[in-house]
Design a protein around this motif. Structure first.
Motif, short mmCIF file in Angstrom:
data_model
loop_
_atom_site.label_atom_id
_atom_site.label_comp_id
_atom_site.label_asym_id
_atom_site.label_seq_id
_atom_site.Cartn_x
_atom_site.Cartn_y
_atom_site.Cartn_z
N ASN A 40 0.85 -1.18 0.00
CA ASN A 40 0.00 0.00 0.00
C ASN A 40 0.90 1.24 0.00
OD1 ASN A 40 -2.68 -1.46 0.64
ND2 ASN A 40 -1.32 -2.14 2.28
N GLU A 41 0.76 2.07 -1.02
CA GLU A 41 1.65 3.23 -1.18
C GLU A 41 1.54 4.22 -0.03
OE1 GLU A 41 1.22 5.26 -4.85
OE2 GLU A 41 1.91 3.57 -6.07
N GLN A 46 3.78 11.35 3.94
CA GLN A 46 3.10 11.05 5.20
C GLN A 46 3.74 9.87 5.93
OE1 GLN A 46 0.52 13.02 6.51
NE2 GLN A 46 1.28 14.29 4.83
N ASN A 47 4.74 9.24 5.29
CA ASN A 47 5.48 8.14 5.92
C ASN A 47 4.55 7.01 6.39
OD1 ASN A 47 8.13 7.20 6.57
ND2 ASN A 47 7.68 7.51 8.73
N ASN A 48 3.54 6.69 5.57
CA ASN A 48 2.55 5.70 5.99
C ASN A 48 2.35 4.58 4.97
OD1 ASN A 48 1.26 7.31 4.10
ND2 ASN A 48 -0.55 7.71 5.35
N SER A 49 3.40 4.24 4.21
CA SER A 49 3.32 3.05 3.37
C SER A 49 3.27 1.81 4.26
CB SER A 49 4.56 2.95 2.47
OG SER A 49 4.58 3.97 1.52
N THR A 322 -7.59 8.65 0.12
CA THR A 322 -7.39 9.01 1.53
C THR A 322 -8.08 8.05 2.50
OG1 THR A 322 -9.31 10.50 1.56
CG2 THR A 322 -7.18 11.45 0.94
N VAL A 323 -8.77 7.04 1.97
CA VAL A 323 -9.43 6.05 2.83
C VAL A 323 -8.90 4.66 2.50
CG1 VAL A 323 -11.52 7.45 3.02
CG2 VAL A 323 -11.35 5.71 1.22
N THR A 324 -9.31 3.68 3.31
CA THR A 324 -8.87 2.30 3.11
C THR A 324 -9.19 1.84 1.69
OG1 THR A 324 -9.15 1.75 5.44
CG2 THR A 324 -9.17 -0.07 3.87
N GLY A 325 -8.18 1.31 1.00
CA GLY A 325 -8.37 0.81 -0.35
C GLY A 325 -8.90 -0.61 -0.36
N GLN A 326 -9.21 -1.09 -1.55
CA GLN A 326 -9.76 -2.42 -1.70
C GLN A 326 -9.09 -3.16 -2.84
OE1 GLN A 326 -13.98 -1.42 -2.26
NE2 GLN A 326 -14.39 -2.09 -0.16
N ILE A 327 -9.17 -4.49 -2.78
CA ILE A 327 -8.76 -5.34 -3.90
C ILE A 327 -9.98 -6.15 -4.32
CG2 ILE A 327 -7.30 -7.25 -4.64
CD1 ILE A 327 -5.17 -6.27 -2.73
N HIS A 328 -10.38 -5.98 -5.58
CA HIS A 328 -11.52 -6.69 -6.13
C HIS A 328 -11.00 -7.89 -6.92
CE1 HIS A 328 -13.91 -3.17 -5.05
NE2 HIS A 328 -12.99 -2.43 -5.66
N VAL A 329 -11.57 -9.06 -6.69
CA VAL A 329 -11.07 -10.30 -7.27
C VAL A 329 -12.05 -10.81 -8.33
CG1 VAL A 329 -10.23 -12.62 -6.79
CG2 VAL A 329 -10.03 -10.84 -5.04
#
Length: 353
Positions: A40-41, A46-49, A322-329
């Protein structure tokens, strides 16, 4: 009565504090299997990878996988993730580091500081050939990394702000984006002879080149992203024998991803917010299906990965960044199966059987 109210108030505070108590992260496995690592980039500066672990057995997600394995944070803007031999390589752009982990456990092997004369190199992408890894750096070089000694053995000057790269016919093809000079971007593909580590020519392919891929026949495909407005994003084909541009395609293309002997072509329209995933056949040089996967439910298409292990297609969704990302399968035929909630701006994954 006063003491009763104090007692009730204490219970209320205890209840609130219990509600706010953070649920502990699942423990990471000792051996990596039946799951996937997710890079996650995070957000720029923001040093939050993060590097997370998704367990296929129970669909649990450990967001702080890297922290549990190393007792430190990953850094700022993780750009690339790949595996070669027994090692995992993570390219962290703004932190200017390369993290190297054990392929089978995820334990840290080494961290490489990508600083040249006190200036961050800002590494972007990595590709491998023989015993070497090649890393594009935004300071205008490709670094050569010995995968045995884990030391940088050479720096090859190329164009401005290089990004994607691919190896074919004993040469390295490097997209010179010039992105930091926007709107005065670069438009070339550097060709490097891997025997001499020297740039032998540059091919003009279109403004702001980014993604580069090789097909099963060794042909090179590159995306020029234009200016995200009047100049459209297009895909081009380069002959690796003659080092010449031989074809440009008249359809929107933002990314190229290997899919068996074909390509999945992604496109995100920044103006409309629409996403497209097409199927391209390099043999016929044509789009087989311009809408291979329905992008309904995908807000911001941020990357695609096809796994020959699971035979599934994974689409990364950055949402609004800016929010939690997702992975769609999806199945290999493009049918939606499930969605995983992961980290902030997911872009790359590694699958384990």
């Amino acid at each position: 009565m006063r003491y009763k109210l104090i007692f009730i108030g204490f219970l209320g505070l205890l209840f609130i504090s219990c509600k706010k108590k953070k649920v502990p992260e699942p423990e990471v496995p000792q051996t990596l299997q039946h799951g996937m690592l997710v890079l996650n980039e995070g957000l720029f500066q923001q040093n939050n990878s993060t590097l997370g672990w998704l367990n296929f057995s129970d669909n649990s997600y450990t967001s702080n996988f890297f922290e549990q394995k190393t007792d430190r944070s990953l850094g700022d803007t993780g750009n690339d993730l790949d595996v070669y031999g027994g090692k995992i390589y993570i390219i962290v752009n703004v932190s200017s580091t390369i993290e190297i982990l054990d392929r089978y456990t995820g334990n840290s092997i080494h961290q490489i500081s990508m600083i040249a004369n006190g200036t961050p190199k800002q590494p972007r992408s990595i590709v491998f050939s023989g015993s070497k890894a090649y890393i594009t750096c935004y300071d205008g070089f490709v670094d050569v990394l010995d995968t045995t000694s884990l030391s940088i053995t050479a720096r090859i000057p190329v164009g401005a702000n290089p990004e994607g790269l691919a190896v074919s016919n004993g040469k390295l093809f490097v997209a010179n984006s010039g992105g930091l000079n926007f709107p005065n971007v670069d438009s070339t593909l550097s060709v490097i002879d891997l025997g001499s580590n020297q740039e032998i020519t540059r091919i003009t392919v279109g403004k702001n080149p980014g993604s580069v891929q090789k097909d099963a026949n060794g042909e090179i495909y590159v995306i020029s992203r234009g200016d995200y407005a009047g100049i459209p994003s297009r895909m081009h084909r380069v002959n690796p024998n003659t080092n010449t541009l031989v074809q440009s395609f008249n359809f929107d293309a933002g990314g190229i991803y290997p899919f068996n002997n074909q390509f999945l072509i992604s496109y995100h329209d920044f103006a409309s917010g629409e996403n497209e995933i097409a199927l391209f056949d390099p043999n016929s040089e044509s789009l087989i299906n311009p809408q291979y996967i329905s992008t309904a439910g995908i807000q911001t298409l941020y990357g695609i990965h096809y796994s020959s292990i699971t035979h599934k297609i994974y689409c990364m969704d950055a949402k609004n960044y800016t929010v939690t990302g997702q992975i769609h399968v999806y199945s290999s035929s493009g049918i939606f199966e499930t969605t995983y909630n992961v980290g902030l701006n997911p872009s790359k994954i590694l699958i384990y059987d």
